[in-house]
Design a protein around this motif. Structure first.
Motif: not given
Length: 437
Positions: A261-264, A266-269, A271-275, A313-318
């Protein structure tokens, strides 16, 4: 029609083979009866079938069946077929793993003795296979999936036997033998089966899927939260010893979820991370505690580890997943590299560091449960840490070589189907009442 007949025929042959092998070799284990377990079976290395073990076997089995099946259902095009194929893989791999693992661990006087612990070991091996299938889902047909399971169970069992039995590595939660091995085995198979004509279509599908409502990801994530801590601790301590693996796994997964919830945003448009992103964070958090969970990582240490892997993990996906696809020609359908591979490696490194800090003063009687060879005085802590560290490159080597060999087998022309027929191959089990698969 030819594809359906190939699948039907292969399922028939493999099941008949399993039945015959079970009839010849498999018997009930006597280890559940006090005083009746032969010393040759080495019952001391396994938790006996008792009221303590049975609930854990149930948790492990539910985890493999439900959570892993739902984890692949988020794919819009292959969701229903992927979940159905996962059940087929589970049904076959558990039988095959009982036979292959039994030859190494539960074999006596020409017979394989099975009980709750052997079933748990089979579930772990099946989990590694399901991790691998996540890297190739949508590009292989069910026949290829079955053959992948057939070969990977053998190689996974070999890796587990070398690490846990011969080298004496402590990996109770299977950071190496399930997460790392399964991820890089699948990634290598994906590399060998690389299909450049599908790369553009896959990206377009991924962009479309990111905006879909994701009920299956919600259910899969809930099951991960409920059952994975018990799954991680299935082969760990017994009797009345405090189960650190359950506590540390919970601490890690809650911290990794918050990190998402902190990083997503920032990386994606959004405001709330996808499930799906929360689901990936949960997987990364529990994979991180696979080896270190049973060690003295401390509650705040588990929170720190989970928080860091939740950021990685989200940095890896991005950033890293596009490199895998464009530079290394690896099409990672479910992102197993970021949810299993990298967290598994980091978990192994954390476990190695914690091994260096293991002493009788800090662990007490628990030292014999986590590091029996150190407690017995046959190994120093430094030597044990060296074994823990060397297990990582060995696992990667076996996974990469095994994945390359399996990919070559699956690439045989007889097993492949044309690109246009591929979607039908992956929905062969999908059956909706309205016929609208």
């Amino acid at each position: 029609a030819a594809s359906r007949l190939r699948l039907s025929g292969l399922c028939f042959l493999l099941q008949i083979l399993n039945i015959l092998l079970f009839a010849v070799f498999v018997r009930y284990s006597p280890e559940g009866s006090p005083g009746q377990c032969p010393w040759q079976l080495n019952c001391s290395r396994r938790i006996q079938d008792s009221a303590f073990q049975q609930p854990r076997f149930q948790d492990a089995h539910i985890q493999v069946l439900l959570s892993f099946g739902l984890l692949v259902a988020f794919l819009g095009r292959y969701g229903s077929g992927g979940a159905a194929i996962s059940i087929l893989i589970i049904a076959f791999a558990i039988q095959w793993a009982l036979l292959i693992q039994g030859m190494l661990h539960f074999f006596l006087n020409g017979k394989i003795y099975v009980g709750a612990q052997s079933m748990v070991s089979a579930d772990f091996c099946t989990a590694a296979v399901l991790v691998s299938t996540g890297a190739v889902l949508g590009r292989v047909n069910p026949v290829q999936m079955l053959l992948l399971a057939l070969l990977e169970v053998i190689l996974c069992t070999l890796n587990e036997y070398i690490l846990l039995s011969l080298m004496g590595v402590s990996d109770h939660g299977r950071s190496l033998t399930v997460h790392t091995f399964g991820a890089y085995f699948g990634l290598m198979v994906s590399r060998v089966l690389y299909q450049p004509h599908k790369d553009k279509r896959k990206r377009e599908e991924q962009q479309h899927m990111e905006h879909q409502t994701d009920f299956f990801a919600v259910a899969g994530t809930i099951y991960l939260w409920i059952f994975w801590p018990s799954f991680t601790s299935t082969t760990t301590v017994q009797d009345n010893a405090e189960n650190w693996a359950v506590l540390n796994t919970y601490f890690s997964l809650v911290a990794s979820t918050v990190a998402t919830f902190i990083l997503s945003p920032v990386l994606y448009e959004e405001s709330t991370p996808q499930m799906v992103q929360i689901q990936d964070a949960t997987l990364a958090g529990v994979a991180m505690m696979g080896m270190a969970g049973e060690m003295l990582v401390t509650p705040f240490g588990a929170l720190i580890a989970g928080f860091l892997v939740g950021l990685i993990s989200p940095l890896g996906f991005r950033f890293f997943t596009p490199v895998l696809r464009s530079r290394l020609k690896i099409q990672d359908t479910c992102g197993v590299h970021n949810t299993h591979g990298l967290p598994g490696i980091l978990g192994a490194l954390l476990g190695t560091l914690l091994t260096l800090l293991a002493t009788a003063d800090t662990y007490g009687d628990r030292l014999e449960l986590v590091f029996p060879l150190v407690a017995q005085g046959s190994r120093t802590v430094t030597y044990q840490a060296l074994m823990q560290l060397s297990a990582l490159p060995l696992t990667l080597l076996l996974a990469v070589l095994g994945g390359w060999l399996t990919g070559k087998v699956l690439k045989i022309k007889l097993l492949r189907c044309s690109p246009d027929a591929q979607p039908m191959e992956n929905t062969v089990f999908c059956e909706v009442k309205l016929g609208n698969c």
